[in-house]
Enzyme design. Structure first.
Site, mmCIF file in Angstrom:
data_model
loop_
_atom_site.group_PDB
_atom_site.id
_atom_site.type_symbol
_atom_site.label_atom_id
_atom_site.label_comp_id
_atom_site.label_asym_id
_atom_site.label_seq_id
_atom_site.Cartn_x
_atom_site.Cartn_y
_atom_site.Cartn_z
ATOM 1 N N TYR A 1 1.197 -0.927 0.464
ATOM 2 C CA TYR A 1 -0.155 0.682 0.029
ATOM 3 C C TYR A 1 0.785 0.979 -0.014
ATOM 4 O O TYR A 1 1.908 1.499 0.611
ATOM 5 C CB TYR A 1 -0.988 -0.103 0.756
ATOM 6 C CG TYR A 1 -2.103 1.792 1.379
ATOM 7 C CD1 TYR A 1 -2.572 1.672 0.408
ATOM 8 C CD2 TYR A 1 -1.515 2.257 1.885
ATOM 9 C CE1 TYR A 1 -3.603 2.794 0.389
ATOM 10 C CE2 TYR A 1 -2.383 3.134 2.325
ATOM 11 C CZ TYR A 1 -3.533 3.510 1.388
ATOM 12 O OH TYR A 1 -4.264 4.362 1.788
ATOM 13 N N ASP B 1 9.285 2.707 -1.044
ATOM 14 C CA ASP B 1 8.289 3.332 -0.123
ATOM 15 C C ASP B 1 8.204 3.139 1.905
ATOM 16 O O ASP B 1 8.362 2.663 2.234
ATOM 17 C CB ASP B 1 7.039 3.157 -0.531
ATOM 18 C CG ASP B 1 5.998 3.500 0.704
ATOM 19 O OD1 ASP B 1 6.273 4.654 1.497
ATOM 20 O OD2 ASP B 1 4.283 3.624 0.311
ATOM 21 N N LYS C 1 4.742 9.191 8.064
ATOM 22 C CA LYS C 1 5.055 9.014 9.732
ATOM 23 C C LYS C 1 5.524 9.403 11.003
ATOM 24 O O LYS C 1 5.489 10.725 11.047
ATOM 25 C CB LYS C 1 4.601 6.967 9.523
ATOM 26 C CG LYS C 1 3.393 7.022 8.655
ATOM 27 C CD LYS C 1 2.960 5.925 8.775
ATOM 28 C CE LYS C 1 1.430 5.533 8.074
ATOM 29 N NZ LYS C 1 1.217 5.028 7.397
HETATM 30 C C1 LIG Z 1 0.763 5.316 5.303
HETATM 31 C C2 LIG Z 1 1.117 5.063 4.459
HETATM 32 C C3 LIG Z 1 1.614 5.774 2.770
HETATM 33 C C4 LIG Z 1 0.419 6.628 3.139
HETATM 34 O O1 LIG Z 1 0.300 7.531 3.914
HETATM 35 P P1 LIG Z 1 -0.794 8.989 4.272
HETATM 36 O O2 LIG Z 1 0.505 9.650 5.217
HETATM 37 O O3 LIG Z 1 -0.920 7.600 4.901
HETATM 38 O O4 LIG Z 1 -0.943 9.324 3.366
HETATM 39 C C5 LIG Z 1 2.060 5.329 2.105
HETATM 40 N N1 LIG Z 1 3.074 3.818 2.264
HETATM 41 C C6 LIG Z 1 2.956 3.481 3.532
HETATM 42 C C7 LIG Z 1 3.850 1.991 3.236
HETATM 43 C C8 LIG Z 1 2.130 3.349 4.427
HETATM 44 O O5 LIG Z 1 2.868 2.953 6.012
#
Ligand SMILES: *Cc1c(COP(=O)(O)O)cnc(C)c1O
Length: 452
Positions: A169, A264, A292
Site C-alpha cells: 500500500y 516507500d 509518519k
Molecule cells: C501510511 C502509508 C502511506 C500513506 O501515508 P498517508 O500519510 O496516510 O497518506 C504510504 N505508504 C506506506 C508504506 C504507508 O504505510
C-alpha cells in the site's frame, strides 16, 4: 495504510456479516452515541476507512485523550495502545518534548508560507540518517510523497511504466490503487471506482518476494519502466519481511534497465533504524518516501534522492510539485523533536521490548489450539491467524479474518488495543515498558483462551 487494499478486497465479504459484535465487559455507550452522530456528517462516521472498525465487524471507540502507551475513550476506558496512530508515535502519545516543541512553535505562528529554519533542521537530520537521500522535499502526507516519487521517476527516466507489488500500500494515488491478486493479468485493474482504466494501465503488478515476476515484466518492457515502488519491509498486508537478496536483486535489475528503485519507507523510515530498511539491509534505493515518524504525529510526508535526481524537481528543475502547508513549522517542530530523541539505544530498547512481547505471544499460541503465527521485525509485528507462513499477498489472504476480529474484541475487553484489521502492523513505542508487556501478555492469554 488507514485504507489498505484488503479493505476493498474484503468489502463484499464483510458486508455479508450480520451484526457488529457486542462488547460484553466494556461500556462503550458514549462511543456508540458519537458514532451515530458522526455518521450524519462524516462519511461512514470517520475520516479514514480503517478507523470504522468494519474490518473487525465492530463499531469504533471515540478517543478522548492519550498519554505514553495509554489511550482513553469517551466512556473512560483505558487501553494499552499498539496502533500508535498507525506508526508515527514511536515515542508514545503526547511525548513531553514533542508537545512542548509544538507549543513553543505555535506561539510564534502556525504557518508562514515562507521558509523557516526548522525545515533545514529536519531536512539535515533526514539527509544525515537516510543513505539514499542527499536532498529532500517535504509534503503533507505519505500519499503525496509516493505520488511525487512516481512523477519524479517518470520525469527523470522519461518512461511511463511503473512496477508495484501485490499487497503493498502506498497511499491512494490513482495509479497505485490497483487491485492486487488479479491473477493472470499483468496490467493493473483499478480497485476503486473513480480511477479511470487509462490511469492504471501503466501500472504493472509483481509478486512480493518473487524476483521472477519482476524479471518477466522487465523482459516484456525492457526500456519502458520508470521505476519499481515497494515497501522494502511490508507493513500493509500485515508485516512481511523479504529476503535481503530480493531487495538487492531489485536494485540490480533497475540499474541494468536504467530504471529507478523507489523504497516507500513511509512506515519503516526511522521505525526500524534511523536509516530505515535501506540502512538495515544495506540496499540503497534511488528514491525514498518518508512520512509518519518524521512528522511526530502531525501531518507530514517527504521524498528524497541524490542531488542529481532531485535536480528534476521544481524550482531547480521542470517537474512540478508544491504544497501550501509543506514544511509546516508545527509539523517540522514535532518531527524534529521526535527525530532528535532517536538513537541506536532507542532501537535496541524497542527491539528487546518487542522480542519479549512476541516471544510471550508465540508461547501462548503454541500452547493453544489456534492456528496463528507471527511475523516481526524491530518494533513492528503481526499475528496472522493462519497455520501457514505469510510471505506475500496470496498467503496473507488465507488468514481467518473473522478469528482476528474475535481476538481483537477479546483484547479490547482486556484493556489492549491492537489494530482493527488483520492486515496491519502492531507498533511498539519507547513508552511501552515491562509493565505494559506483562499486562499485554496476560490479556493475550485470556483472549486466546476465549477463542478456543
Ligand atoms: C501510511 C502509508 C502511506 C500513506 O501515508 P498517508 O500519510 O496516510 O497518506 C504510504 N505508504 C506506506 C508504506 C504507508 O504505510
Amino acid at each position: 495504510m488507514i485504507f489498505s487494499l484488503f479493505f476493498i478486497h474484503f468489502l463484499d465479504y464483510r458486508l455479508k456479516l450480520v451484526h457488529s459484535y457486542t462488547l460484553m465487559k466494556l461500556n462503550n455507550k458514549t462511543s456508540k452515541r458519537l458514532f451515530k452522530k458522526a455518521q450524519n456528517y462524516l462519511v461512514g462516521g470517520v475520516n479514514s476507512p480503517v478507523r470504522s472498525f468494519n474490518a473487525v465487524q465492530g463499531s469504533p471507540l471515540f478517543i478522548s485523550k492519550a498519554k505514553g502507551p495509554y489511550i482513553y475513550d469517551e466512556d473512560g476506558n483505558k487501553f494499552i495502545d499498539y496502533i500508535g496512530s498507525w506508526g508515527p508515535l514511536i515515542l508514545g502519545h503526547s511525548d513531553k518534548d514533542v508537545v512542548s516543541a509544538i507549543k513553543k512553535t505555535a506561539s510564534k505562528g502556525t504557518s508562514y508560507g515562507a521558509p523557516c529554519e526548522l525545515e533545514i533542521e529536519v531536512a539535515k537530520l533526514v539527509v544525515k540518517s537516510v543513505p539514499s537521500i542527499e536532498k529532500v522535499r517535504m509534503t503533507n502526507s505519505g500519499t503525496e510523497a509516493t505520488m511525487s516519487a512516481i512523477r519524479l521517476a517518470r520525469a527523470y527516466t522519461g518512461n511511463d511504466y511503473i512496477v508495484k507489488f501485490e499487497g503493498c500500500y502506498h497511499g491512494h494515488p490513482d495509479y497505485l490503487l490497483v487491485k492486487a491478486g488479479s491473477g493472470a493479468t499483468t496490467f493493473g485493474n483499478p480497485s476503486s471506482p473513480g480511477v479511470p482504466k487509462s490511469f492504471t494501465d501503466k501500472t504493472l503488478l509483481a509478486k512480493y518476494g518473487d524476483i521472477n515476476s519482476v524479471e518477466k515484466l522487465f523482459k516484456k518492457y525492457p526500456d519502458n519502466i520508470a521505476g519499481i515502488i515497494i515497501e522494502p519491509v511490508c507493513g500493509n498486508m500485515g508485516v512481511v519481511v523479504p529476503e535481503k537478496k530480493f531487495l538487492a536483486d531489485l536494485k540490480r535489475i533497475t540499474k541494468k534497465h536504467k530504471s529507478l528503485l523507489i523504497f516507500d519507507e513511509v512506515m519503516t523510515g526511522f521505525r526500524l533504524d534511523m536509516g530505515g530498511v535501506q540502512k538495515r539491509f544495506g540496499v540503497i534505493p534511488d528514491i525514498t518516501c518518508l512520512g509518519k515518524i518524521i512528522g511526530g504525529g502531525l501531518p507530514v510526508g517527504a521524498y528524497g534522492a541524490s542531488k542529481k535526481i532531485m535536480k528534476m524537481v521544481s524550482p531547480e528543475g521542470p517537474m512540478y510539485q508544491a504544497g501550501t502547508l509543506s514544511g509546516n513549522p508545527l509539523a517540522m517542530s514535532a518531527g524534529f523533536a521526535t527525530l532528535k530523541k532517536l538513537n541506536s539505544k532507542t532501537y535496541k530498547y524497542l527491539e528487546d521490548t518487542t522480542a519479549e512481547l512476541v516471544d510471550g505471544i508465540e508461547d501462548i499460541i503454541s500452547k493453544s489450539r489456534i492456528d496463528a503465527n507471527i511475523n516481526q521485525i524491530g518494533s513492528m509485528f503481526t499475528i496472522f491467524f493462519t497455520k501457514n507462513e505469510v510471505v506475500n499477498y496470496k498467503s496473507a489472504l488465507k488468514c481467518d479474518t473473522k478469528k482476528y476480529g474475535a481476538f481483537f474484541k477479546n483484547l479490547l475487553e482486556n484493556g489492549v488495543m491492537f489494530p482493527p484489521s488483520q492486515f496491519e502492523a502492531v507498533f511498539v513505542s519507547t513508552s511501552h515498558t515491562k509493565k505494559e508487556v506483562n499486562k499485554t501478555l496476560d490479556a493475550v492469554y485470556k483472549s486466546f483462551k476465549d477463542l478456543n
